[in-house]
Design a protein around this motif. Structure first.
Motif, PDB file in Angstrom:
ATOM      1  N   VAL A 197       0.855  -1.194   0.000  1.00 30.28           N
ATOM      2  CA  VAL A 197       0.000   0.000   0.000  1.00 30.28           C
ATOM      3  C   VAL A 197       0.890   1.242   0.000  1.00 30.28           C
TER       4      VAL A 197
ATOM      5  N   HIS B  26       0.042   4.363   1.430  1.00 31.17           N
ATOM      6  CA  HIS B  26      -0.056   5.149   2.669  1.00 31.17           C
ATOM      7  C   HIS B  26      -0.293   4.214   3.849  1.00 31.17           C
TER       8      HIS B  26
ATOM      9  N   LEU C   2      -3.358   4.121   6.661  1.00 29.19           N
ATOM     10  CA  LEU C   2      -4.254   2.964   6.643  1.00 29.19           C
ATOM     11  C   LEU C   2      -4.243   2.246   7.984  1.00 29.19           C
TER      12      LEU C   2
ATOM     13  N   LEU D 262      -8.137   3.742   0.788  1.00 30.62           N
ATOM     14  CA  LEU D 262      -6.765   3.263   0.938  1.00 30.62           C
ATOM     15  C   LEU D 262      -6.615   1.743   0.981  1.00 30.62           C
TER      16      LEU D 262
END
Length: 201
Positions: free
Chosen positions: A16, A18, A22, A195
Motif C-alpha cells: 500500500v 499510505h 491505513l 486506501l
C-alpha cells in the motif's frame, strides 16, 4: 547472498502507498469495536428506566452483543475467503456504525436487543479481519510491531469503555454511548474505502 534473499522476501503481502494512514484507520475501527464491549455497562440503569425494562431483562443489552459476537466469529475466515477481506471489513465497519446509530434511537428493549445482535455480528468480523490486514500491509520484519500496535487497541478499548461510558451518560445521555462511534468511525471508514486494496481471492 542470504541477506539479499531476505531483503527481497521482506515485503508485505498487500503493498500500500499510505501504510501509516491505513494502519490508523484500521486501528480506529478496531478501537470502537473493542470499546463497545464495555462502554454500555455503566449505562444499563439509565437504559432500564428509559426502555421500561426490568433489572433482569435489561442485561440482554450486554448479553446479546456477546453471544452474537461469539457465534459469528468462527465464520469470519470462511466469509473472508469468499468475498475478500476488503469487502468484509468495509461491510463490518459500515454495519457496526449503522447498528450504533440504531441502538442510539432504540425505543424499546426488543429493538435494542435486535440492534445489539446486529452490532455484535459486525464486531465479530472487525477484530479478526483488522488483525489480518495489519499483517498483510506490513512486511514480515514488522509483523511483531504491527501486532503490538493492534494489541494496544485490544487493551485500550475495554479499559477505557466504562470511563467514557460513565462520562457520556452523566453529561449527555445513555444514547451517546452508541452515538460516539459515529463521529469516530465515519472518517476511518472513508480512509478505509480509499486506501484499503483488495487482496486476490
Amino acid at each position: 547472498m542470504l541477506g539479499q534473499e531476505t531483503g527481497q522476501a521482506d515485503v508485505p503481502a498487500l503493498p500500500v502507498k499510505h501504510r501509516g494512514l491505513l494502519m490508523m484507520a484500521v486501528m480506529g475501527a478496531s478501537i470502537i469495536q473493542f470499546l463497545d464491549a464495555t462502554i454500555a455497562n455503566v449505562a444499563i440503569p439509565h437504559m432500564q428506566t428509559s426502555l421500561g425494562a426490568t433489572s433482569e431483562s435489561v442485561t440482554w443489552v450486554l448479553t446479546s452483543f456477546i453471544i452474537a459476537s461469539a457465534v459469528a466469529t468462527p465464520v469470519t475466515g470462511w466469509l473472508s475467503d469468499r468475498i475478500g477481506s476488503r469487502q468484509l471489513f468495509l461491510f463490518a465497519v459500515s454495519g457496526f456504525l449503522v447498528a450504533s446509530a440504531l441502538c442510539g434511537v432504540a425505543g424499546s428493549l426488543t429493538a435494542m436487543v435486535l440492534f445489539r445482535v446486529f452490532q455484535g455480528i459486525c464486531a465479530a468480523f472487525i477484530g479478526p479481519v483488522s488483525q489480518t490486514i495489519m499483517l498483510d500491509i506490513n512486511p514480515p520484519s514488522r509483523h511483531a510491531q504491527a501486532m503490538a500496535i493492534w494489541g494496544m487497541a485490544v487493551m485500550l478499548g475495554p479499559i477505557s469503555g466504562p470511563m467514557i461510558g460513565g462520562w457520556l451518560t452523566e453529561n449527555y445521555s445513555w444514547r451517546w454511548v452508541f452515538y460516539i462511534n459515529i463521529p469516530i468511525g465515519i472518517p476511518k471508514q472513508a480512509l478505509l474505502w480509499f486506501l484499503l486494496p483488495s487482496r486476490p481471492l
